[in-house]
Design a protein around this motif. Structure first.
Motif, PDB file in Angstrom:
ATOM      1  N   VAL A 156      -3.764  -2.706  -6.548  1.00  8.94           N
ATOM      2  CA  VAL A 156      -2.434  -2.119  -6.323  1.00  8.94           C
ATOM      3  C   VAL A 156      -1.502  -2.678  -7.390  1.00  8.94           C
ATOM      4  CG1 VAL A 156      -0.486  -2.075  -4.733  1.00  8.94           C
ATOM      5  CG2 VAL A 156      -2.792  -1.884  -3.843  1.00  8.94           C
ATOM      6  N   LYS A 157      -0.970  -1.802  -8.228  1.00 13.38           N
ATOM      7  CA  LYS A 157      -0.047  -2.261  -9.281  1.00 13.38           C
ATOM      8  C   LYS A 157       1.321  -1.638  -9.013  1.00 13.38           C
ATOM      9  CE  LYS A 157      -3.216  -3.170 -13.094  1.00 13.38           C
ATOM     10  NZ  LYS A 157      -4.515  -2.821 -12.495  1.00 13.38           N
ATOM     11  N   ILE A 158       2.262  -2.485  -8.654  1.00 10.05           N
ATOM     12  CA  ILE A 158       3.584  -1.969  -8.279  1.00 10.05           C
ATOM     13  C   ILE A 158       4.605  -2.400  -9.322  1.00 10.05           C
ATOM     14  CG2 ILE A 158       5.414  -2.118  -6.539  1.00 10.05           C
ATOM     15  CD1 ILE A 158       3.285  -2.526  -4.464  1.00 10.05           C
ATOM     16  N   ALA A 159       5.408  -1.427  -9.768  1.00 12.09           N
ATOM     17  CA  ALA A 159       6.486  -1.761 -10.716  1.00 12.09           C
ATOM     18  C   ALA A 159       7.489  -2.649  -9.992  1.00 12.09           C
ATOM     19  CB  ALA A 159       7.169  -0.478 -11.183  1.00 12.09           C
ATOM     20  N   PRO A 160       8.046  -3.669 -10.674  1.00 11.50           N
ATOM     21  CA  PRO A 160       9.020  -4.530  -9.993  1.00 11.50           C
ATOM     22  C   PRO A 160      10.236  -3.729  -9.531  1.00 11.50           C
ATOM     23  CG  PRO A 160       8.869  -5.062 -12.343  1.00 11.50           C
ATOM     24  CD  PRO A 160       7.813  -4.058 -12.059  1.00 11.50           C
ATOM     25  N   LYS A 161      10.854  -4.181  -8.437  1.00 10.86           N
ATOM     26  CA  LYS A 161      11.992  -3.424  -7.897  1.00 10.86           C
ATOM     27  C   LYS A 161      13.182  -3.517  -8.843  1.00 10.86           C
ATOM     28  CE  LYS A 161      14.331  -6.982  -5.135  1.00 10.86           C
ATOM     29  NZ  LYS A 161      14.815  -7.339  -3.813  1.00 10.86           N
ATOM     30  N   ILE A 162      14.084  -2.545  -8.745  1.00 12.78           N
ATOM     31  CA  ILE A 162      15.305  -2.559  -9.565  1.00 12.78           C
ATOM     32  C   ILE A 162      16.342  -3.395  -8.815  1.00 12.78           C
ATOM     33  CG2 ILE A 162      17.153  -1.136 -10.523  1.00 12.78           C
ATOM     34  CD1 ILE A 162      15.131   1.190 -10.597  1.00 12.78           C
ATOM     35  N   ASN A 163      16.870  -4.417  -9.495  1.00 18.52           N
ATOM     36  CA  ASN A 163      17.901  -5.260  -8.884  1.00 18.52           C
ATOM     37  C   ASN A 163      19.273  -4.795  -9.339  1.00 18.52           C
ATOM     38  OD1 ASN A 163      16.753  -7.254  -7.187  1.00 18.52           O
ATOM     39  ND2 ASN A 163      15.853  -8.224  -8.999  1.00 18.52           N
ATOM     40  N   TYR A 186       0.842  -1.208   0.000  1.00 24.40           N
ATOM     41  CA  TYR A 186       0.000   0.000   0.000  1.00 24.40           C
ATOM     42  C   TYR A 186       0.876   1.257   0.000  1.00 24.40           C
ATOM     43  CZ  TYR A 186      -3.296   3.503   1.764  1.00 24.40           C
ATOM     44  OH  TYR A 186      -4.057   4.628   1.931  1.00 24.40           O
ATOM     45  N   ALA A 187       1.898   1.278   0.879  1.00 23.56           N
ATOM     46  CA  ALA A 187       2.744   2.466   1.000  1.00 23.56           C
ATOM     47  C   ALA A 187       3.589   2.667  -0.263  1.00 23.56           C
ATOM     48  CB  ALA A 187       3.646   2.328   2.227  1.00 23.56           C
ATOM     49  N   ILE A 188       4.144   1.559  -0.785  1.00 23.93           N
ATOM     50  CA  ILE A 188       4.985   1.680  -1.994  1.00 23.93           C
ATOM     51  C   ILE A 188       4.141   2.187  -3.162  1.00 23.93           C
ATOM     52  CG2 ILE A 188       6.341   0.375  -3.695  1.00 23.93           C
ATOM     53  CD1 ILE A 188       7.383  -1.373  -1.430  1.00 23.93           C
ATOM     54  N   ASP A 189       2.916   1.657  -3.268  1.00 26.97           N
ATOM     55  CA  ASP A 189       2.028   2.061  -4.365  1.00 26.97           C
ATOM     56  C   ASP A 189       1.772   3.568  -4.332  1.00 26.97           C
ATOM     57  OD1 ASP A 189       0.236   1.654  -6.534  1.00 26.97           O
ATOM     58  OD2 ASP A 189      -1.434   1.854  -5.125  1.00 26.97           O
ATOM     59  N   LYS A 190       1.527   4.100  -3.143  1.00 23.51           N
ATOM     60  CA  LYS A 190       1.206   5.529  -3.015  1.00 23.51           C
ATOM     61  C   LYS A 190       2.423   6.427  -3.321  1.00 23.51           C
ATOM     62  CE  LYS A 190      -3.125   5.357  -1.671  1.00 23.51           C
ATOM     63  NZ  LYS A 190      -3.616   4.505  -2.746  1.00 23.51           N
ATOM     64  N   LEU A 191       3.639   5.848  -3.235  1.00 22.20           N
ATOM     65  CA  LEU A 191       4.851   6.667  -3.430  1.00 22.20           C
ATOM     66  C   LEU A 191       5.509   6.454  -4.796  1.00 22.20           C
ATOM     67  CD1 LEU A 191       6.403   6.111   0.107  1.00 22.20           C
ATOM     68  CD2 LEU A 191       5.712   8.321  -0.811  1.00 22.20           C
ATOM     69  N   GLN A 192       4.824   5.700  -5.672  1.00 26.53           N
ATOM     70  CA  GLN A 192       5.492   5.346  -6.934  1.00 26.53           C
ATOM     71  C   GLN A 192       5.808   6.556  -7.814  1.00 26.53           C
ATOM     72  OE1 GLN A 192       5.077   1.196  -8.729  1.00 26.53           O
ATOM     73  NE2 GLN A 192       2.993   1.712  -8.173  1.00 26.53           N
ATOM     74  N   ASP A 193       5.010   7.636  -7.662  1.00 23.75           N
ATOM     75  CA  ASP A 193       5.284   8.822  -8.494  1.00 23.75           C
ATOM     76  C   ASP A 193       6.529   9.563  -8.008  1.00 23.75           C
ATOM     77  OD1 ASP A 193       4.069   9.468  -6.144  1.00 23.75           O
ATOM     78  OD2 ASP A 193       3.056  11.257  -6.927  1.00 23.75           O
ATOM     79  N   ARG A 194       7.064   9.189  -6.832  1.00 19.66           N
ATOM     80  CA  ARG A 194       8.258   9.869  -6.303  1.00 19.66           C
ATOM     81  C   ARG A 194       9.557   9.271  -6.840  1.00 19.66           C
ATOM     82  NH1 ARG A 194       7.445  14.003  -2.685  1.00 19.66           N
ATOM     83  NH2 ARG A 194       5.209  14.281  -2.454  1.00 19.66           N
ATOM     84  N   GLY A 195       9.499   8.088  -7.436  1.00 18.23           N
ATOM     85  CA  GLY A 195      10.745   7.497  -7.947  1.00 18.23           C
ATOM     86  C   GLY A 195      10.619   5.999  -8.157  1.00 18.23           C
ATOM     87  N   PHE A 196      11.777   5.355  -8.297  1.00 17.50           N
ATOM     88  CA  PHE A 196      11.843   3.909  -8.541  1.00 17.50           C
ATOM     89  C   PHE A 196      12.348   3.233  -7.280  1.00 17.50           C
ATOM     90  CE2 PHE A 196      12.967   6.309 -12.341  1.00 17.50           C
ATOM     91  CZ  PHE A 196      11.935   5.932 -13.191  1.00 17.50           C
ATOM     92  N   PHE A 197      11.778   2.063  -6.947  1.00 15.24           N
ATOM     93  CA  PHE A 197      12.139   1.407  -5.688  1.00 15.24           C
ATOM     94  C   PHE A 197      13.112   0.247  -5.897  1.00 15.24           C
ATOM     95  CE2 PHE A 197       8.515   3.816  -4.283  1.00 15.24           C
ATOM     96  CZ  PHE A 197       8.888   4.171  -2.983  1.00 15.24           C
ATOM     97  N   PHE A 198      13.959   0.032  -4.866  1.00 15.70           N
ATOM     98  CA  PHE A 198      14.906  -1.093  -4.870  1.00 15.70           C
ATOM     99  C   PHE A 198      14.426  -2.203  -3.925  1.00 15.70           C
ATOM    100  CE2 PHE A 198      18.297   2.508  -5.100  1.00 15.70           C
ATOM    101  CZ  PHE A 198      17.891   2.814  -6.391  1.00 15.70           C
ATOM    102  N   VAL A 199      13.220  -2.037  -3.362  1.00 19.38           N
ATOM    103  CA  VAL A 199      12.696  -3.048  -2.430  1.00 19.38           C
ATOM    104  C   VAL A 199      11.297  -3.465  -2.878  1.00 19.38           C
ATOM    105  CG1 VAL A 199      14.030  -2.347  -0.398  1.00 19.38           C
ATOM    106  CG2 VAL A 199      11.856  -1.216  -0.875  1.00 19.38           C
ATOM    107  N   ASP A 200      10.921  -4.690  -2.516  1.00 19.80           N
ATOM    108  CA  ASP A 200       9.584  -5.208  -2.795  1.00 19.80           C
ATOM    109  C   ASP A 200       8.750  -5.167  -1.514  1.00 19.80           C
ATOM    110  OD1 ASP A 200       9.567  -5.817  -5.477  1.00 19.80           O
ATOM    111  OD2 ASP A 200      10.541  -7.765  -5.212  1.00 19.80           O
ATOM    112  N   PRO A 201       7.427  -5.268  -1.610  1.00 16.89           N
ATOM    113  CA  PRO A 201       6.606  -5.349  -0.393  1.00 16.89           C
ATOM    114  C   PRO A 201       7.024  -6.571   0.439  1.00 16.89           C
ATOM    115  CG  PRO A 201       5.229  -4.989  -2.320  1.00 16.89           C
ATOM    116  CD  PRO A 201       6.605  -5.221  -2.824  1.00 16.89           C
ATOM    117  N   GLY A 202       6.980  -6.400   1.761  1.00 19.37           N
ATOM    118  CA  GLY A 202       7.297  -7.524   2.653  1.00 19.37           C
ATOM    119  C   GLY A 202       8.774  -7.660   2.985  1.00 19.37           C
TER     120      GLY A 202
END
Length: 603
Positions: free
Chosen positions: A551-558, A495-511
């Motif tokens: 909730v559609k989350i872009a996969p994390k960057i590895n 939920y939190a990652i989804d709401k922040l997706q417009d702020r950038g790209f994430f290196f972590v997945d939910p959980g």
């Protein structure tokens, strides 16, 4: 005196070099009938097997019809270029191994070019002819074209070609008629590779690589170019600065099979290991004490990059590693300098921080990766180039960068390199490729390889060699975007990652478990942003249709280890443990970060 052949094997990743050597060893009956053995005898550390890059050159020897054949395994990767040239100096000929489907590959070109320049005689082995869709005839022609483009002599172009399958254990002159053994290849080596010359006279042995034993200390390995070495003899060791040091040979070993055999003397043409020499360096010549005659020195690239190694003090320290203290890390780094030539370790004024100097990102990353697999936990800082002050002027290391690239993408490469203060020196066609040479500061090479490979669809061959220290070239644009930093310690929520997706790209997945101050993403803007990715949705008994379940989350960057090392900023550390690689801020608390950045601004 027995006849000797010294031969180096060149091949690209996965073309079957190590399997071929296995089969040659089996064919020469080194193993007793009842003895068990593993495959891939030469790539004996996991890292080499995975990356498919032979990092350390190794020696084995086989006997056939009374002739001794020394087989020298070469590293195929350009970052170990210094290693390649030294190793080829010990050989009289090379086996070029190519895949019957893929043909000669970019990295093969680098090592083969060095071998041809040294005047070594090649034998071409087209391997894996049992594969579907293989094209041995076309591959043979492309090898000829490659050698011609690399400027081979007529004698070198008149090479013998063998076809076969290392896996099935056969080689022969015609791929349409499979033989039943690997012996035709060994016969070709004996017939076509020149016998090692055995000149008499004042003994000369050049140290081309080294080994380390806990019992005997450092062991010098090299080829005897002239005369004879004897056990217990008093000799002279000629150093880089021209000085001559008196030494005594304690023991002599020659390579026999996969191991070493103690002998009383070694004559010219053979490769041997000498114990009892302290304080020697690569390129030193072991020669007669009365009439010392040094050989021409081999250049070893000096370190151009440093990284800070420190203990892991993150909130998650000690969860995965066995060795976490500063004493463990110090002992491991000191042990590495015994056999890793271009590596230097300097202790700092802090007990738990060490400056490690190396040849480049790959050189340092192989060390870090080896340490984490051995169970070490550590943190490393941003790679820094080594500046010097010469005649009152700030100078930095400048390297010669050579890029061979298809003509269609050469413009992109020139643009990427010049953005990083590179100057184009040479641009000329080299066979079917554009050959580009640049002067570029070492700082500019950090992070460049990935960009170049992306722009050229992986077809660029990049090699770089240290040239000299030159005046500072000015700032080079680094990473343009800031970091997303975790505000708290805990488990991330979708939920939190989804709401922040417009702020950038994430290196972590939910959980995932994260801690305060960990870098968990890349901000879309240039400044750092602290975010909370732990908070869940406020629970009510009302259900909002259409918005809860999509909730559609872009996969994390590895990131790989090298990419992470190139990505971190000056105020960040890379935390490396046996199971995880995390980026973090040096100061985890946001208030402390702000306080420290103000201090730096004032200073």
């Amino acid at each position: 005196m027995q006849s000797i052949r010294n031969i180096a094997i060149i091949a690209h990743v996965d073309h079957g070099k190590t399997t071929l050597v296995d089969k040659i060893i089996h064919a020469s009956k080194i193993f007793r009938e009842n003895q068990e053995f593993n495959d891939l005898l030469l790539d004996n550390n996991d890292l080499e097997r995975e990356r498919g890059i032979t990092i350390l050159a190794k020696n084995v020897s086989v006997r056939y019809k009374g002739i001794k054949i020394n087989i020298i395994d070469t590293p195929g990767h350009a970052d170990f270029g210094g290693e390649v040239e030294r190793v080829l100096k010990m050989a009289d000929g090379v086996i070029l191994l190519v895949d019957a489907f893929e043909g000669p590959m970019p990295q093969t070109r680098f090592v083969l070019g060095k071998a041809l320049n040294l005047g070594l005689k090649p034998i071409v082995v087209v391997n894996k002819v049992d594969k579907e869709n293989c094209r041995p005839d076309e591959v043979h022609e492309s090898v000829f074209d490659l050698m011609f483009n690399l400027g081979a002599t007529e004698d070198q172009l008149d090479f013998v070609t063998m076809y076969g399958s290392s896996k099935q254990g056969w080689m022969g002159p015609d791929f349409r008629n499979p033989t039943d053994s690997i012996l035709p290849l060994i016969d070709a080596i004996v017939e076509h590779i020149p016998e090692a010359p055995r000149p008499e006279g004042i003994p000369q042995m050049q140290v081309t690589s080294l080994d380390y034993s806990a019992y005997q200390g450092r062991i010098a390995i090299g080829r005897v170019f002239r005369g004879e070495l004897k056990e217990g003899a008093n000799m002279a060791l000629t150093k880089a600065d021209g000085s001559i040091k008196k030494v005594k040979i304690k023991e002599l070993h020659v390579f026999e099979g996969l191991g070493k055999l103690k002998v009383e003397s070694v004559s010219a043409g053979d490769i041997c290991a000498v114990t009892g020499l302290d304080d020697f360096e690569i390129g030193d010549t072991l020669t007669d004490a009365e009439n010392p005659e040094p050989l021409e020195r081999i250049a070893v690239d000096e370190p151009t990059m440093s990284m800070l190694f420190t203990i892991n003090n993150s909130p998650f320290f000690g969860k995965e590693g066995k060795f976490v203290t500063s004493r463990h890390i110090r002992d491991r780094l000191m042990k590495e300098t015994e056999k890793n030539l271009a590596l230097r370790v300097v202790e700092t004024d802090s007990e738990d921080k060490f400056l490690v100097f190396g040849r480049g990102i790959l050189h340092l990353s192989v060390l870090i990766e080896t340490m984490r697999r051995e169970g070490y936990e550590l943190q490393v800082g941003q790679p820094q180039v080594i500046f010097k002050e010469i005649d009152g002027q700030k100078c930095e290391p400048v390297e010669i960068l050579v890029v061979d690239v298809p003509e269609a993408t050469s413009g992109k490469v020139i643009e990427l390199v010049t953005q990083r203060k590179g100057e184009l020196l040479i641009m000329e066609p080299k066979g079917d490729l554009q050959h580009l040479e640049f002067n570029i500061p070492s700082r500019g090479i950090i992070g460049l390889r990935n960009n170049v490979l992306t722009a050229t669809a992986g077809e660029a061959i990049m090699t770089h060699r240290f040239k000299a220290y030159e005046p500072y070239k000015g700032p080079i644009p680094g990473r343009l975007s800031g970091s997303l930093i975790s505000m708290e310690t805990g488990t991330t929520t979708a939920y939190a990652i989804d709401k922040l997706q417009d702020r950038g790209f994430f290196f972590v997945d939910p959980g995932e478990e994260i801690y305060m101050g960990q870098v968990i993403g890349e901000h879309t803007r240039g400044n750092d942003l602290t975010v909370n990715v732990l908070k869940g949705k406020k629970l009510t008994n009302m259900r909002a249709s259409g918005s809860d379940d999509n909730v559609k989350i872009a996969p994390k960057i590895n990131f790989s280890l090298e990419e992470s090392m190139e990505y971190i900023q000056g105020d960040e550390y890379l935390e490396v443990t046996p199971k995880s690689i995390r980026m973090r801020k040096i100061y985890l608390d946001e208030n402390e970060r702000n306080r420290m950045s103000k201090k730096e601004t004032v200073a």
